[in-house]
Write a protein that holds these residues in place. Structure first.
Motif, short mmCIF file in Angstrom:
data_model
loop_
_atom_site.label_atom_id
_atom_site.label_comp_id
_atom_site.label_asym_id
_atom_site.label_seq_id
_atom_site.Cartn_x
_atom_site.Cartn_y
_atom_site.Cartn_z
N PRO A 19 0.82 -1.21 0.00
CA PRO A 19 0.00 0.00 0.00
C PRO A 19 0.85 1.26 0.00
O PRO A 19 1.89 1.32 0.64
N VAL A 20 0.41 2.25 -0.77
CA VAL A 20 1.06 3.56 -0.81
C VAL A 20 0.00 4.63 -0.54
O VAL A 20 -1.19 4.41 -0.76
N PRO A 21 0.41 5.82 -0.07
CA PRO A 21 -0.56 6.90 0.17
C PRO A 21 -1.27 7.33 -1.12
O PRO A 21 -0.62 7.35 -2.18
N PRO A 22 -2.55 7.69 -1.03
CA PRO A 22 -3.40 7.58 0.16
C PRO A 22 -3.74 6.12 0.45
O PRO A 22 -4.17 5.39 -0.44
N TYR A 23 -3.53 5.71 1.70
CA TYR A 23 -3.65 4.31 2.04
C TYR A 23 -5.07 3.79 1.85
O TYR A 23 -6.03 4.41 2.29
N PRO A 24 -5.21 2.64 1.19
CA PRO A 24 -6.54 2.06 0.98
C PRO A 24 -7.15 1.58 2.30
O PRO A 24 -6.43 1.37 3.29
N ASP A 25 -8.45 1.41 2.30
CA ASP A 25 -9.17 1.03 3.52
C ASP A 25 -8.63 -0.27 4.11
O ASP A 25 -8.47 -0.39 5.33
N TRP A 26 -8.36 -1.27 3.26
CA TRP A 26 -7.94 -2.56 3.79
C TRP A 26 -6.64 -2.46 4.57
O TRP A 26 -6.42 -3.20 5.55
N ALA A 27 -5.76 -1.53 4.16
CA ALA A 27 -4.45 -1.40 4.81
C ALA A 27 -4.54 -0.73 6.17
O ALA A 27 -3.56 -0.72 6.92
N GLN A 28 -5.71 -0.17 6.50
CA GLN A 28 -5.88 0.53 7.77
C GLN A 28 -6.61 -0.32 8.81
O GLN A 28 -6.93 0.16 9.90
N SER A 29 -6.85 -1.58 8.50
CA SER A 29 -7.58 -2.44 9.43
C SER A 29 -6.70 -2.87 10.60
O SER A 29 -5.47 -2.90 10.49
#
Length: 267
Positions: free
Chosen positions: A71-81
């Protein structure tokens, strides 16, 4: 086979490519040390890092390519779980265990992001989401070891937590695509997933202060030296105000975060 440009990163932006089963990257004065370290990790049975292949005639290093999602910015939703965060902390624990078997003393290392107190375990020192490979939402490998150097695993974990909880003010975090989240809960999750006892959690909280200082000084030095990638990020994130804003945010929110991380009932 044609080379495919790989996105992400600042220090080597635009200079990292995939060539079939391999990755080609610029060499540094520390490449020999890093290759010896990565080879040691492979021999130990740790499969969560690239394997060194060698040096090409054009001066680039060649490493194994690790397939997955980065993942790279802007971070996708899945990467913020929370599950992604927990799996990355667990990967770091296993990485540090494997790294503890390697003797780094005879070699030269990049100290730009290294633990100021030093140490005997080679740490990654730059574990942000862009330097982790995921498959099906689970962390499987660390990449980009340019800033690896001996230090304390807890300092390495503090850098990771600062970048991936994130321990940051809302303005700066939102510019990277982070959603609003309970930072105290996520920092405690890092501690639990890594397996920290209460005393180690308290030490981790203290190391976050030092990590902020080291990280801020690093970006400022690179920007002042005229590195285009760092000049760009320095300007986009608000220059020195960005670091002042983070420091003020941490001073305000640390008591609540600390009480959550150290709450009775934890390890």
């Amino acid at each position: 086979m044609s080379e495919e440009l790989l996105s992400g990163g600042l220090a080597n932006a635009g200079a990292v490519v995939r060539d079939g089963p391999h990755v080609l990257r610029p060499v540094t004065p520390y490449t020999p040390s890093i290759h010896r370290f990565l080879a040691s990790l492979e021999r130990s049975g740790f499969q969560g890092a690239p394997v060194p292949v060698g040096l090409d005639p054009d001066g680039r290093e060649r490493l194994s390519f690790i397939d997955g999602d980065v993942p790279v910015p802007p971070y996708p939703d899945w990467a913020q779980s929370d599950s992604v965060l927990a799996s990355a902390a667990d990967l770091m624990r296993r990485f540090h265990t494997a790294a503890s078997c390697f003797d780094p003393s005879p070699m030269a290392w990049n100290t730009e992001l290294a633990d100021p107190a030093g140490g005997r375990v080679v740490c990654h020192n730059d574990v942000c989401l862009e330097n982790v490979v995921f498959r099906d939402g689970r962390a499987v490998a660390l990449i980009d070891f340019d800033f690896a150097a001996p230090g304390r695993p807890l300092f390495d974990l503090a850098y990771f937590a600062r970048m991936c909880v994130p321990i940051d003010d809302d303005v700066s975090a939102s510019r990277l695509g982070w959603h609003d989240a309970d930072r105290g809960h996520r920092l405690r999750l890092v501690a639990e997933s890594y397996g920290l006892e209460v005393a180690e959690r308290a030490e981790l909280l203290g190391l976050l202060d030092r990590s902020m200082q080291v990280g801020g000084e690093f970006v400022r030095r690179r920007a002042e030296a005229g590195d285009p990638s760092f000049v760009k990020i320095w300007e986009e994130m608000g220059g020195q105000q960005r670091f002042d804003r983070r420091r003020d945010w941490w001073a305000k929110h640390r008591p609540h975060i600390e009480s959550t991380v150290l709450a009775i009932g934890g390890r």
